[in-house]
Design a protein around this motif. Sequence first.
Motif, PDB file in Angstrom:
ATOM      1  N   ARG A   9       2.049  -2.047  -9.122  1.00  8.03           N
ATOM      2  CA  ARG A   9       0.821  -2.555  -8.483  1.00  8.03           C
ATOM      3  C   ARG A   9       0.258  -3.752  -9.253  1.00  8.03           C
ATOM      4  O   ARG A   9      -0.274  -4.685  -8.652  1.00  8.03           O
ATOM      5  CB  ARG A   9      -0.253  -1.453  -8.447  1.00  8.03           C
ATOM      6  CG  ARG A   9       0.085  -0.348  -7.457  1.00  8.03           C
ATOM      7  CD  ARG A   9      -0.927   0.768  -7.531  1.00  8.03           C
ATOM      8  NE  ARG A   9      -0.568   1.872  -6.664  1.00  8.03           N
ATOM      9  CZ  ARG A   9      -0.656   3.151  -6.985  1.00  8.03           C
ATOM     10  NH1 ARG A   9      -1.085   3.507  -8.184  1.00  8.03           N
ATOM     11  NH2 ARG A   9      -0.312   4.088  -6.123  1.00  8.03           N
ATOM     12  N   GLU A  36       3.419  12.403   2.827  1.00  5.34           N
ATOM     13  CA  GLU A  36       2.744  12.592   1.541  1.00  5.34           C
ATOM     14  C   GLU A  36       3.266  13.844   0.883  1.00  5.34           C
ATOM     15  O   GLU A  36       3.883  14.690   1.535  1.00  5.34           O
ATOM     16  CB  GLU A  36       1.247  12.788   1.777  1.00  5.34           C
ATOM     17  CG  GLU A  36       0.598  11.630   2.463  1.00  5.34           C
ATOM     18  CD  GLU A  36      -0.855  11.475   2.071  1.00  5.34           C
ATOM     19  OE1 GLU A  36      -1.126  11.408   0.863  1.00  5.34           O
ATOM     20  OE2 GLU A  36      -1.702  11.425   2.958  1.00  5.34           O
ATOM     21  N   LYS A  43       5.358   4.080   1.011  1.00  6.28           N
ATOM     22  CA  LYS A  43       5.905   5.415   0.731  1.00  6.28           C
ATOM     23  C   LYS A  43       5.705   6.414   1.857  1.00  6.28           C
ATOM     24  O   LYS A  43       6.406   7.406   1.915  1.00  6.28           O
ATOM     25  CB  LYS A  43       5.204   6.011  -0.499  1.00  6.28           C
ATOM     26  CG  LYS A  43       5.380   5.233  -1.764  1.00  6.28           C
ATOM     27  CD  LYS A  43       4.709   6.029  -2.867  1.00  6.28           C
ATOM     28  CE  LYS A  43       4.557   5.263  -4.135  1.00  6.28           C
ATOM     29  NZ  LYS A  43       3.577   5.916  -5.004  1.00  6.28           N
ATOM     30  N   GLU A  44       4.696   6.199   2.698  1.00  6.01           N
ATOM     31  CA  GLU A  44       4.283   7.328   3.538  1.00  6.01           C
ATOM     32  C   GLU A  44       4.556   7.189   5.031  1.00  6.01           C
ATOM     33  O   GLU A  44       4.391   8.148   5.768  1.00  6.01           O
ATOM     34  CB  GLU A  44       2.775   7.580   3.334  1.00  6.01           C
ATOM     35  CG  GLU A  44       2.451   8.018   1.922  1.00  6.01           C
ATOM     36  CD  GLU A  44       0.978   7.967   1.610  1.00  6.01           C
ATOM     37  OE1 GLU A  44       0.171   7.696   2.505  1.00  6.01           O
ATOM     38  OE2 GLU A  44       0.629   8.179   0.429  1.00  6.01           O
ATOM     39  N   CYS A  71      -5.720   4.330  -8.029  1.00 10.85           N
ATOM     40  CA  CYS A  71      -4.769   5.303  -8.573  1.00 10.85           C
ATOM     41  C   CYS A  71      -5.473   6.599  -8.994  1.00 10.85           C
ATOM     42  O   CYS A  71      -6.578   6.596  -9.519  1.00 10.85           O
ATOM     43  CB  CYS A  71      -4.043   4.701  -9.774  1.00 10.85           C
ATOM     44  SG  CYS A  71      -2.770   5.812 -10.397  1.00 10.85           S
ATOM     45  N   THR A 120       0.873  -1.188   0.000  1.00  9.45           N
ATOM     46  CA  THR A 120       0.000   0.000   0.000  1.00  9.45           C
ATOM     47  C   THR A 120       0.901   1.226   0.000  1.00  9.45           C
ATOM     48  O   THR A 120       2.045   1.166   0.470  1.00  9.45           O
ATOM     49  CB  THR A 120      -0.882   0.045   1.272  1.00  9.45           C
ATOM     50  OG1 THR A 120      -0.019   0.094   2.418  1.00  9.45           O
ATOM     51  CG2 THR A 120      -1.793  -1.154   1.384  1.00  9.45           C
ATOM     52  N   ASP A 121       0.370   2.333  -0.518  1.00  7.85           N
ATOM     53  CA  ASP A 121       1.160   3.578  -0.532  1.00  7.85           C
ATOM     54  C   ASP A 121       1.520   3.989   0.887  1.00  7.85           C
ATOM     55  O   ASP A 121       2.613   4.477   1.143  1.00  7.85           O
ATOM     56  CB  ASP A 121       0.357   4.710  -1.200  1.00  7.85           C
ATOM     57  CG  ASP A 121       0.456   4.615  -2.709  1.00  7.85           C
ATOM     58  OD1 ASP A 121       1.153   3.689  -3.200  1.00  7.85           O
ATOM     59  OD2 ASP A 121      -0.158   5.458  -3.400  1.00  7.85           O
ATOM     60  N   ARG A 155      -5.021  -2.419  -5.986  1.00  9.58           N
ATOM     61  CA  ARG A 155      -4.584  -1.023  -5.792  1.00  9.58           C
ATOM     62  C   ARG A 155      -4.647  -0.213  -7.084  1.00  9.58           C
ATOM     63  O   ARG A 155      -4.649   1.006  -7.062  1.00  9.58           O
ATOM     64  CB  ARG A 155      -3.156  -0.943  -5.234  1.00  9.58           C
ATOM     65  CG  ARG A 155      -2.946  -1.489  -3.864  1.00  9.58           C
ATOM     66  CD  ARG A 155      -3.166  -0.416  -2.811  1.00  9.58           C
ATOM     67  NE  ARG A 155      -4.570  -0.206  -2.503  1.00  9.58           N
ATOM     68  CZ  ARG A 155      -5.292  -0.990  -1.728  1.00  9.58           C
ATOM     69  NH1 ARG A 155      -4.744  -2.005  -1.125  1.00  9.58           N
ATOM     70  NH2 ARG A 155      -6.561  -0.738  -1.521  1.00  9.58           N
ATOM     71  N   ASP A 198       3.804   3.631 -11.035  1.00  9.36           N
ATOM     72  CA  ASP A 198       3.343   3.001  -9.786  1.00  9.36           C
ATOM     73  C   ASP A 198       2.409   1.831 -10.092  1.00  9.36           C
ATOM     74  O   ASP A 198       2.491   0.779  -9.476  1.00  9.36           O
ATOM     75  CB  ASP A 198       2.569   4.024  -8.931  1.00  9.36           C
ATOM     76  CG  ASP A 198       3.508   4.877  -8.110  1.00  9.36           C
ATOM     77  OD1 ASP A 198       4.702   4.524  -8.031  1.00  9.36           O
ATOM     78  OD2 ASP A 198       3.064   5.908  -7.562  1.00  9.36           O
TER      79      ASP A 198
END
Length: 439
Positions: free
Chosen positions: A213, A130, A79-80, A224, A74-75, A220, A209
């Motif tokens: 995915r 983010e 990433k976050e 997007c 998951t983002d 996911r 991305d």
Amino acid sequence: MSRPPKKKIRKKKLFKEPLQSPKGTHDIFYPEILHFTRLERICSELAEFFGYKRIEVPVIENKALFEHGVGIGTDIVDKETYTFQTKGGDWLSLRPEFTSGIVRSYIQNSMDNWPEPVKLWSWGPLFRYENPQAGRYRQFWQADFEFFGPLDPIVDAELILLATKIVKIFGIKQSFVEINSIGCPECRANYRKVLKQYYHTKTRKLCSDCKVRFKKNILRLLDCKNETCQEIKKGAPEILNYLCKDCSSHFQKVIEYLDLLGIAYILNPQLVRGLDYYNRTVFELKAGLAEDAAKAPALLGGGRFDYLMKLLSGPDVPACGFAIGVERMIELAANKEENEDVDVYLAQIGDSARHKLIVLLEEFRKAKIKIGFDLARDSLKAQLKSADRLDAPFALILGQEEVLHDKIIIRDMKSSLQETINLADVVEEVKKRLAKLKS
Ligand code: HAM
């Protein structure tokens, strides 16, 4: 007499420019703080009414909790999440959401021994790395509600009811619920296959991305925000057509309850939410009109997560919940100029009046009458101006003369009519006048 010469002390500036708060973070102060505290109060009152108990969980948790809870791929996790190693060598993360921490606490504190259902709510800051933009912060606040108990569709509907009530009471006039079911792991296994077939010939057009995915976590793709990916998504098969009998019947009942409760919703078969733990019902509440659904930011989001507890080595307890984005609510608050209306304004002239007033303030506080005052001001004109600004229906005026005779002047701010009354009766008199105003 000549003054001694002033010493010139030269202080070197520590920074060329004054320091700013870190990117994506923000201070909350007047007037937004009024909405902030009002929203917390509304959440707290409704939580009590709906039987939710407050819980506070740490801001830091083991990194593994979110990797397994929210999910690798998951983002939020990839990433976050802010993750760091402590001096002792532990890997910790700043919480990017409440749900995983609350589930961890439920297991750790054996809340399955509590009477069912266990309903918990929390309020606090969260952290996601983010790209800052409107409505997206790196530190933001949520009000979070979690229900642990029987797997009944009425629970999903009741949570959506609670969410819509909070938004409405807060004063957001136009909002709508988007709802979908993403089924159980079995339904999703079948759906993933058809989704893979659909995207198979389109991977070249996907954003970078989504290319990842497609291989790692195909659901996911539906999440997007890239324009081309959104276009491609429009033709994708819909999960609602791949639900098993039980999931389908559960969703049907949730919808029936929403109809019964008079809650407006739109079915969005592509709503999958950005966290891995969900199953069956997922929902978001958006501001504005349903026609603009695609562009509208979500004020809140949630859904069922019946498998998370077991996944985190806890008991098999179904669960459902949602979280409200506090900043997004505040940004949309109907009346930006949140008024600080008071019931009565206390004006004073002179030191002896000021001393009396301090005692009087306490009496009004005990009587739960909202008062405005400014002890640092002596000018009656300025104080009455403040009373006007605060929309006080009455002002109380205490001067030297009144103090001497244990009296006080009560002034009707609308008519400017004034009356002198006994100081001992003032709280009761104000109460009486306020009650008359409200009736
Ligand atoms: P979420 O959709 O990630 O769900 O977040 C819920 C809400 O928090 C969003 O709808 C949005 O209003 C707000 N939000 C999210 N990220 C940001 C950000 N960077 N800046 C400002 N606001 C933001 C969850 O967090 C789930 N834990 C909800 C849940 C509870 N599901 C079941 N129980």
